[in-house]
Design a protein around this motif. Structure first.
Motif, PDB file in Angstrom:
ATOM      1  N   GLY A  46      30.543  69.307  28.090  1.00 56.62           N
ATOM      2  CA  GLY A  46      29.180  68.706  27.956  1.00 56.62           C
ATOM      3  C   GLY A  46      28.166  69.657  27.884  1.00 56.62           C
ATOM      4  O   GLY A  46      27.145  69.335  27.485  1.00 56.62           O
ATOM      5  N   PRO A 104      38.996  65.148  35.245  1.00 57.44           N
ATOM      6  CA  PRO A 104      38.037  65.199  34.256  1.00 57.44           C
ATOM      7  C   PRO A 104      36.437  65.524  34.300  1.00 57.44           C
ATOM      8  O   PRO A 104      35.735  65.841  33.267  1.00 57.44           O
ATOM      9  N   THR A 105      36.091  65.641  35.575  1.00 56.48           N
ATOM     10  CA  THR A 105      34.667  65.948  35.736  1.00 56.48           C
ATOM     11  C   THR A 105      34.508  67.593  35.326  1.00 56.48           C
ATOM     12  O   THR A 105      33.416  67.842  34.712  1.00 56.48           O
ATOM     13  N   ARG A 119      34.556  67.900  31.834  1.00 59.45           N
ATOM     14  CA  ARG A 119      33.398  67.302  31.084  1.00 59.45           C
ATOM     15  C   ARG A 119      32.288  68.038  31.375  1.00 59.45           C
ATOM     16  O   ARG A 119      31.352  68.108  30.371  1.00 59.45           O
ATOM     17  N   GLU A 127      34.141  60.505  26.309  1.00 54.44           N
ATOM     18  CA  GLU A 127      33.302  60.629  27.456  1.00 54.44           C
ATOM     19  C   GLU A 127      33.336  61.993  28.076  1.00 54.44           C
ATOM     20  O   GLU A 127      32.282  62.444  28.741  1.00 54.44           O
ATOM     21  N   LEU A 128      34.472  62.465  27.798  1.00 53.96           N
ATOM     22  CA  LEU A 128      34.665  64.001  28.178  1.00 53.96           C
ATOM     23  C   LEU A 128      33.715  64.952  27.726  1.00 53.96           C
ATOM     24  O   LEU A 128      33.145  66.211  28.049  1.00 53.96           O
ATOM     25  N   HIS A 129      33.143  64.594  26.479  1.00 52.72           N
ATOM     26  CA  HIS A 129      32.110  65.440  25.595  1.00 52.72           C
ATOM     27  C   HIS A 129      30.598  65.297  26.033  1.00 52.72           C
ATOM     28  O   HIS A 129      29.760  65.514  25.670  1.00 52.72           O
ATOM     29  N   GLU A 130      30.428  64.250  26.677  1.00 50.46           N
ATOM     30  CA  GLU A 130      29.082  63.701  27.091  1.00 50.46           C
ATOM     31  C   GLU A 130      28.658  64.480  28.308  1.00 50.46           C
ATOM     32  O   GLU A 130      29.366  64.760  29.120  1.00 50.46           O
TER      33      GLU A 130
END
Length: 208
Positions: A126, A118-119, A122, A149-152
């Motif tokens: 992001g 996920p990092t 993201r 949260e992935l788009h932040e």
């Protein structure tokens, strides 16, 4: 290891817009640092004496990040820690290294692994260029909140920091085959659309 060259390398207009006064030195330093990272990973591969290449791949990935971070420090630019991994941030542009194949392949064949962290997703979502919404379909076990949260952006990386993708291919026996960098947009099928890309030279790769 210092890999900074002089300023006689003429960078592209794109590189100057991203990295400013450091563009020319980076054009020389990035291939040298990847070559150095391969040497370190190759040594680990030989020491492990395994048929599988996982020791090489894991060592290479970490060595590339460390070497690029060292380059940023030598340029008196930023190094940011994102979930325990250091990333070079030069002129507010973070270098995102990614080995997309273990054999020479065209850049348009690059694809993010289905089990990518996920990092990494993201960071691409992001801080990379955005062309559309909903880049990833929701996984069955992922809530809407987790998906958003992935788009932040990562505060640790800097909300205004933009991503420059540094993609390459390599293998233990032949080293670095090809290096590309540019602006890459992640697509729903985990492929990449390049708004701009250019190929960097491959530096000599002395083995440790």
């Amino acid at each position: 290891m210092s890999a900074l060259g002089d300023d006689r390398v003429v960078p592209s207009d794109w590189a100057v817009k991203r990295f400013g006064q450091h563009a020319g030195r980076l054009v020389a330093a990035v291939p040298a640092q990847l070559a150095n990272a391969h040497g370190r990973a190759h040594a680990v591969h030989l020491t492990a004496r395994l048929k599988k290449r996982s020791p090489y791949g894991a060592t290479l990935a970490e060595a590339v990040r460390e070497n690029l971070a060292d380059t940023a420090r030598e340029l008196e630019e930023a190094v940011r820690d994102v979930r325990g991994y250091e990333y070079a941030v030069i002129n507010d542009h973070a270098l995102f290294p990614f080995k997309y194949a273990d054999r020479p392949r065209p850049l348009d064949r690059a694809r993010l692994a289905s089990n990518a962290s996920p990092t990494r997703r993201r960071m691409l979502l992001g801080h990379g260029p955005q062309l559309s919404e909903g880049l990833f379909p929701l996984d069955e076990d992922m809530t809407t909140e987790e998906y958003e949260e992935l788009h932040e952006s990562f505060e640790a990386l800097g909300a205004s920091t933009k991503l420059v993708c540094l993609f390459y291919t390599s293998d233990p026996e032949n080293g670095i085959h090809v290096i590309h960098w540019g602006d890459a947009h992640l697509e729903p099928d985990r492929t990449f659309t390049w708004l701009y890309s250019e190929q960097l030279p491959v530096a000599p790769q002395p083995l440790e």
